[in-house]
Design an enzyme around this catalytic site. Structure first.
Site, PDB file in Angstrom:
ATOM      1  N   GLU A  79      34.633 -10.652  -6.995  1.00 21.33           N
ATOM      2  CA  GLU A  79      34.890 -11.857  -6.465  1.00 21.33           C
ATOM      3  C   GLU A  79      33.738 -12.198  -5.485  1.00 21.33           C
ATOM      4  O   GLU A  79      33.332 -11.285  -4.773  1.00 21.33           O
ATOM      5  CB  GLU A  79      36.195 -11.859  -5.598  1.00 21.33           C
ATOM      6  CG  GLU A  79      37.351 -11.472  -6.575  1.00 21.33           C
ATOM      7  CD  GLU A  79      37.592 -12.678  -7.642  1.00 21.33           C
ATOM      8  OE1 GLU A  79      36.986 -13.716  -7.428  1.00 21.33           O
ATOM      9  OE2 GLU A  79      38.336 -12.652  -8.741  1.00 21.33           O
ATOM     10  N   CYS A 142      45.818 -11.625  -3.521  1.00 19.56           N
ATOM     11  CA  CYS A 142      44.741 -11.046  -3.478  1.00 19.56           C
ATOM     12  C   CYS A 142      43.660 -11.958  -2.812  1.00 19.56           C
ATOM     13  O   CYS A 142      42.787 -11.193  -1.852  1.00 19.56           O
ATOM     14  CB  CYS A 142      44.383 -11.176  -4.880  1.00 19.56           C
ATOM     15  SG  CYS A 142      45.259  -9.790  -6.083  1.00 19.56           S
ATOM     16  N   HIS A 166      38.986  -7.914  -8.950  1.00 16.54           N
ATOM     17  CA  HIS A 166      40.132  -8.253  -9.883  1.00 16.54           C
ATOM     18  C   HIS A 166      39.876  -7.485 -11.082  1.00 16.54           C
ATOM     19  O   HIS A 166      38.814  -7.365 -11.976  1.00 16.54           O
ATOM     20  CB  HIS A 166      40.314  -9.586 -10.022  1.00 16.54           C
ATOM     21  CG  HIS A 166      41.172 -10.339  -9.228  1.00 16.54           C
ATOM     22  ND1 HIS A 166      40.763 -11.263  -8.298  1.00 16.54           N
ATOM     23  CD2 HIS A 166      42.357 -10.322  -9.044  1.00 16.54           C
ATOM     24  CE1 HIS A 166      41.860 -11.901  -7.753  1.00 16.54           C
ATOM     25  NE2 HIS A 166      42.878 -11.091  -7.853  1.00 16.54           N
TER      26      HIS A 166
END
Length: 205
Positions: A79, A142, A166
């Protein structure tokens, strides 16, 4: 000697396992002479970031990699951006379901990861696990943890490299492959710090 904190989530949404923790708990206790500290955190808006903060104080790491499960994805996603927004499609494990709420009313709209995201994605691909750089961590727990982590590092630990990853559900790539991907990411961060590779990898959609 370096120290790395890696967190994974407990199951949520009625599931019996969470792929993030299944991968994290398989990590060895040492990678490239760095101590690896594995921590399970709750899938709740109220408790997740507090658990990460307590782990930061307990272990004083040089690197932090928080890991979550993304059920709709088929690749390990490194991410790039955490946004200042809680908008939950389903309740968390404490029954909380925030709607269009800022994570921190005094914080910026977004934070970028401190990890070398393109270098990490390349390393994961080279380990035989499909990977991508992602521009959205969602708006559930998250993303909440990712944003709060970056806020903590900005305020308290500016020297620490941190970010969020992730992994798909276990039936998509399997926990052993996910663990191999995490090892590749950790090795890359230990080698490069925050310095990324100048690779083209943006999106048009």
């Amino acid at each position: 000697m370096s120290s790395v904190l890696v967190t994974g989530f407990e199951p949520f949404g009625g599931a019996s396992v969470n792929a993030s923790w299944e991968a994290v708990r398989r990590l060895p206790l040492r990678i490239r002479n760095a101590d690896i500290h594995r921590e399970l955190i709750p899938c709740t808006f109220a408790g997740s970031a507090s658990a990460v903060h307590a782990a930061l104080e307990r272990h004083r790491p040089d690197v932090v990699v928080c890991v979550g499960e993304a059920g709709s994805r088929t690749r390990v996603s490194i991410e790039r951006v955490a946004v200042n927004l809680d908008d939950a499609r389903i309740p968390d494990n404490a029954g909380q379901q925030p709607l269009d709420a800022p994570i921190d009313a005094a914080g910026p709209a977004a934070y970028f990861s401190r990890m070398p995201v393109k270098a990490c994605a390349l390393a994961v691909d080279r380990s035989g696990v499909p990977a991508e750089v992602s521009l959205t961590a969602g708006s559930y727990v998250c993303n909440h943890v990712f944003y709060r982590l970056m806020r903590m590092l900005e305020k308290e630990l500016p020297h620490v490299v941190g970010g969020f990853v992730h992994v798909p559900r276990g039936e998509t790539i399997g926990p052993d492959a996910a663990e191999r991907a995490l090892r590749a990411i950790i090795e890359t961060v230990l080698e490069r710090g925050s310095e990324d590779l100048p690779l083209r990898g943006g999106r048009e959609d």
